[in-house]
Design an enzyme around this catalytic site. Structure first.
Site, PDB file in Angstrom:
ATOM      1  N   ASN A   1       0.840  -1.208   0.000  1.00 14.70           N
ATOM      2  CA  ASN A   1       0.000   0.000   0.000  1.00 14.70           C
ATOM      3  C   ASN A   1       0.873   1.255   0.000  1.00 14.70           C
ATOM      4  O   ASN A   1       0.359   2.357   0.146  1.00 14.70           O
ATOM      5  CB  ASN A   1      -0.894   0.009   1.250  1.00 14.70           C
ATOM      6  CG  ASN A   1      -1.862  -1.159   1.240  1.00 14.70           C
ATOM      7  OD1 ASN A   1      -2.476  -1.458   0.217  1.00 14.70           O
ATOM      8  ND2 ASN A   1      -1.990  -1.836   2.371  1.00 14.70           N
ATOM      9  N   ASN A   2       2.186   1.089  -0.119  1.00 19.05           N
ATOM     10  CA  ASN A   2       3.104   2.230  -0.104  1.00 19.05           C
ATOM     11  C   ASN A   2       3.316   2.686  -1.555  1.00 19.05           C
ATOM     12  O   ASN A   2       3.894   1.946  -2.370  1.00 19.05           O
ATOM     13  CB  ASN A   2       4.420   1.785   0.555  1.00 19.05           C
ATOM     14  CG  ASN A   2       5.457   2.890   0.597  1.00 19.05           C
ATOM     15  OD1 ASN A   2       5.634   3.630  -0.359  1.00 19.05           O
ATOM     16  ND2 ASN A   2       6.161   2.983   1.714  1.00 19.05           N
TER      17      ASN A   2
ATOM     18  N   LYS B   1       6.880   2.578  -3.034  1.00 21.09           N
ATOM     19  CA  LYS B   1       7.317   1.226  -3.403  1.00 21.09           C
ATOM     20  C   LYS B   1       6.665   0.769  -4.705  1.00 21.09           C
ATOM     21  O   LYS B   1       7.310   0.150  -5.547  1.00 21.09           O
ATOM     22  CB  LYS B   1       6.921   0.226  -2.309  1.00 21.09           C
ATOM     23  CG  LYS B   1       7.722   0.295  -1.037  1.00 21.09           C
ATOM     24  CD  LYS B   1       7.293  -0.897  -0.171  1.00 21.09           C
ATOM     25  CE  LYS B   1       7.808  -0.830   1.225  1.00 21.09           C
ATOM     26  NZ  LYS B   1       7.344  -1.975   2.032  1.00 21.09           N
TER      27      LYS B   1
ATOM     28  N   ASP C   1       9.248  -6.083   2.578  1.00 22.27           N
ATOM     29  CA  ASP C   1       9.341  -5.505   3.917  1.00 22.27           C
ATOM     30  C   ASP C   1      10.745  -4.941   4.033  1.00 22.27           C
ATOM     31  O   ASP C   1      11.734  -5.644   3.784  1.00 22.27           O
ATOM     32  CB  ASP C   1       9.069  -6.538   5.013  1.00 22.27           C
ATOM     33  CG  ASP C   1       8.679  -5.820   6.307  1.00 22.27           C
ATOM     34  OD1 ASP C   1       7.656  -5.095   6.295  1.00 22.27           O
ATOM     35  OD2 ASP C   1       9.400  -5.935   7.299  1.00 22.27           O
ATOM     36  N   SER C   2      10.816  -3.671   4.357  1.00 24.35           N
ATOM     37  CA  SER C   2      12.114  -3.005   4.306  1.00 24.35           C
ATOM     38  C   SER C   2      12.277  -2.077   5.491  1.00 24.35           C
ATOM     39  O   SER C   2      11.337  -1.822   6.249  1.00 24.35           O
ATOM     40  CB  SER C   2      12.251  -2.242   2.988  1.00 24.35           C
ATOM     41  OG  SER C   2      11.064  -1.552   2.660  1.00 24.35           O
TER      42      SER C   2
ATOM     43  N   TYR D   1      12.958   7.844   4.064  1.00 22.82           N
ATOM     44  CA  TYR D   1      14.192   8.430   4.603  1.00 22.82           C
ATOM     45  C   TYR D   1      15.164   8.885   3.504  1.00 22.82           C
ATOM     46  O   TYR D   1      16.289   9.302   3.811  1.00 22.82           O
ATOM     47  CB  TYR D   1      14.885   7.410   5.518  1.00 22.82           C
ATOM     48  CG  TYR D   1      14.041   6.997   6.714  1.00 22.82           C
ATOM     49  CD1 TYR D   1      14.068   7.730   7.898  1.00 22.82           C
ATOM     50  CD2 TYR D   1      13.188   5.897   6.650  1.00 22.82           C
ATOM     51  CE1 TYR D   1      13.281   7.359   8.989  1.00 22.82           C
ATOM     52  CE2 TYR D   1      12.388   5.521   7.728  1.00 22.82           C
ATOM     53  CZ  TYR D   1      12.451   6.252   8.893  1.00 22.82           C
ATOM     54  OH  TYR D   1      11.660   5.894   9.965  1.00 22.82           O
ATOM     55  N   ASP D   2      14.761   8.800   2.243  1.00 25.91           N
ATOM     56  CA  ASP D   2      15.681   9.102   1.133  1.00 25.91           C
ATOM     57  C   ASP D   2      16.384  10.463   1.244  1.00 25.91           C
ATOM     58  O   ASP D   2      17.583  10.549   0.947  1.00 25.91           O
ATOM     59  CB  ASP D   2      14.952   9.001  -0.217  1.00 25.91           C
ATOM     60  CG  ASP D   2      14.749   7.560  -0.650  1.00 25.91           C
ATOM     61  OD1 ASP D   2      15.390   6.666  -0.065  1.00 25.91           O
ATOM     62  OD2 ASP D   2      13.954   7.327  -1.570  1.00 25.91           O
TER      63      ASP D   2
ATOM     64  N   LYS E   1      18.239   5.309  -8.752  1.00 23.17           N
ATOM     65  CA  LYS E   1      17.936   4.609  -7.493  1.00 23.17           C
ATOM     66  C   LYS E   1      17.698   3.128  -7.765  1.00 23.17           C
ATOM     67  O   LYS E   1      18.147   2.271  -7.001  1.00 23.17           O
ATOM     68  CB  LYS E   1      16.713   5.238  -6.804  1.00 23.17           C
ATOM     69  CG  LYS E   1      16.377   4.553  -5.484  1.00 23.17           C
ATOM     70  CD  LYS E   1      15.270   5.189  -4.673  1.00 23.17           C
ATOM     71  CE  LYS E   1      14.949   4.326  -3.455  1.00 23.17           C
ATOM     72  NZ  LYS E   1      13.822   4.814  -2.650  1.00 23.17           N
TER      73      LYS E   1
ATOM     74  N   ARG F   1      16.068  -2.399  -2.626  1.00 28.79           N
ATOM     75  CA  ARG F   1      14.907  -3.010  -3.302  1.00 28.79           C
ATOM     76  C   ARG F   1      15.315  -3.541  -4.682  1.00 28.79           C
ATOM     77  O   ARG F   1      14.878  -4.615  -5.105  1.00 28.79           O
ATOM     78  CB  ARG F   1      13.800  -1.940  -3.430  1.00 28.79           C
ATOM     79  CG  ARG F   1      12.478  -2.433  -3.972  1.00 28.79           C
ATOM     80  CD  ARG F   1      11.358  -1.470  -3.651  1.00 28.79           C
ATOM     81  NE  ARG F   1      11.183  -1.329  -2.220  1.00 28.79           N
ATOM     82  CZ  ARG F   1      11.601  -0.263  -1.512  1.00 28.79           C
ATOM     83  NH1 ARG F   1      12.123   0.782  -2.095  1.00 28.79           N
ATOM     84  NH2 ARG F   1      11.460  -0.251  -0.210  1.00 28.79           N
TER      85      ARG F   1
HETATM   86  P1  ITT Z   1       3.697  -1.846   2.870  1.00 28.07           P
HETATM   87  O1  ITT Z   1       3.848  -2.653   4.135  1.00 28.07           O
HETATM   88  O2  ITT Z   1       2.284  -1.669   2.435  1.00 28.07           O
HETATM   89  O3  ITT Z   1       4.579  -2.374   1.767  1.00 28.07           O
HETATM   90  P2  ITT Z   1       5.115   0.150   4.426  1.00 28.07           P
HETATM   91  O4  ITT Z   1       5.534   1.553   4.166  1.00 28.07           O
HETATM   92  O5  ITT Z   1       4.369  -0.132   5.714  1.00 28.07           O
HETATM   93  O6  ITT Z   1       4.245  -0.350   3.169  1.00 28.07           O
HETATM   94  P3  ITT Z   1       7.327  -1.396   5.421  1.00 28.07           P
HETATM   95  O7  ITT Z   1       6.556  -1.924   6.571  1.00 28.07           O
HETATM   96  O8  ITT Z   1       8.217  -2.332   4.669  1.00 28.07           O
HETATM   97  O9  ITT Z   1       6.371  -0.772   4.325  1.00 28.07           O
HETATM   98  O10 ITT Z   1       8.164  -0.153   5.943  1.00 28.07           O
HETATM   99  C1  ITT Z   1       9.248   0.274   5.244  1.00 28.07           C
HETATM  100  C2  ITT Z   1       9.622   1.677   5.690  1.00 28.07           C
HETATM  101  O11 ITT Z   1      11.052   1.808   5.589  1.00 28.07           O
HETATM  102  C3  ITT Z   1       9.031   2.728   4.741  1.00 28.07           C
HETATM  103  O12 ITT Z   1       7.753   3.155   5.164  1.00 28.07           O
HETATM  104  C4  ITT Z   1      10.098   3.805   4.793  1.00 28.07           C
HETATM  105  O13 ITT Z   1       9.920   4.606   5.939  1.00 28.07           O
HETATM  106  C5  ITT Z   1      11.384   3.011   4.950  1.00 28.07           C
HETATM  107  N1  ITT Z   1      11.949   2.689   3.622  1.00 28.07           N
HETATM  108  C6  ITT Z   1      11.950   1.476   2.993  1.00 28.07           C
HETATM  109  N2  ITT Z   1      12.497   1.574   1.785  1.00 28.07           N
HETATM  110  C7  ITT Z   1      12.843   2.849   1.618  1.00 28.07           C
HETATM  111  C8  ITT Z   1      13.420   3.578   0.570  1.00 28.07           C
HETATM  112  O14 ITT Z   1      13.727   2.998  -0.590  1.00 28.07           O
HETATM  113  N3  ITT Z   1      13.644   4.882   0.748  1.00 28.07           N
HETATM  114  C9  ITT Z   1      13.315   5.488   1.898  1.00 28.07           C
HETATM  115  N4  ITT Z   1      12.726   4.900   2.941  1.00 28.07           N
HETATM  116  C10 ITT Z   1      12.501   3.571   2.806  1.00 28.07           C
END
Ligand code: ITT
Length: 210
Positions: A9-10, A13, A70-71, A166-167, A187, A193
């Site tokens: 839902n992001n 992403k 999940d990141s 956080y980019d 990127k 990712r």
């Molecule tokens: P989904 O679970 O729906 O995929 P989410 O935002 O909740 O969305 P995560 O639980 O994986 O996803 O949280 C990852 C967070 O880490 C994300 O919200 C950012 O704050 C950070 N993050 C991950 N990848 C990033 C990126 O490429 N650039 C900047 N921040 C990133």
């Protein structure tokens, strides 16, 4: 045509994954495309557990092979925080003038500010890395994983307007740029990712029989 649901839902992403996955010869779908609205409780204790839960929930609800990410950002001086909790890393606060007592989470800018506040008295450089675990799940419950990392450091002042999360404070010393100063193509050549998707390619080929 093979169909793959991008189980997130992001929006940030979704945009990146659509680009990263477009060469696989698979039709990419988003939850919006199929009118699927799901909130998954990310209560796992590892990236893999959360990624797997998201991918399986979307796969079972849609009947489509689903890819979840999940990141998180891990900062050495904070013993790996915010890590698994990167999406929820901010003090909870009450919504202004709402009269409601329900707490709500802040946005990306609040999380960056909170991180910088916590790093303020720590010696620089603030070494950090992004981590991504990708899970690919079938509706019948099979799950496969792939991972990627991207190393850099946190800087105290924001730079750039690209990307998300956080980019703007994640600096790549070799490029002398933050992640938010890169265009998506750049990127997507070096991010956590991008590496996770590259490592997931054999899994996708196997699952789709390519
Ligand atoms: P989904 O679970 O729906 O995929 P989410 O935002 O909740 O969305 P995560 O639980 O994986 O996803 O949280 C990852 C967070 O880490 C994300 O919200 C950012 O704050 C950070 N993050 C991950 N990848 C990033 C990126 O490429 N650039 C900047 N921040 C990133």
């Amino acid at each position: 045509m093979n169909k793959l649901l991008i189980a997130t839902n992001n929006h940030g992403k979704v945009i990146e994954l659509q680009d990263l996955l477009k060469v696989t010869g698979i039709q990419l779908l988003t939850p919006v495309d199929i009118h699927l609205s799901l909130e998954v409780d990310e209560d796992g204790s590892t990236y893999a557990e959360n990624a797997s839960k998201k991918a399986l929930t979307f796969a079972q609800a849609s009947g489509l092979i689903s890819l979840a990410d999940d990141s998180g950002l891990e900062v050495d001086a904070l013993d790996g925080a915010p890590g698994l909790y990167s999406a929820r890393y901010a003090p909870l606060r009450l919504p202004p003038f709402s009269g409601k007592m329900k707490e709500q989470e802040g946005g990306d800018a609040d999380r960056r500010a909170f991180l910088l506040q916590n790093l303020k008295y720590k010696p620089r450089p603030w070494k950090a890395h992004f981590h991504a675990t990708i899970a690919i799940a079938t509706p019948s419950g099979e799950v496969e994983f792939a991972e990627g990392n991207c190393f850099g450091e946190i800087i105290p002042a924001e730079r750039g307007s690209g990307g998300f999360g956080y980019d703007p404070i994640f600096f790549l010393p070799e490029l002398n740029k933050t992640m938010a100063e890169l265009d998506m193509e750049q990127k997507n050549r070096l991010s956590h990712r991008a590496l996770a998707v590259m490592n997931a390619r054999p899994v996708l080929n196997k699952m789709f029989g390519l």
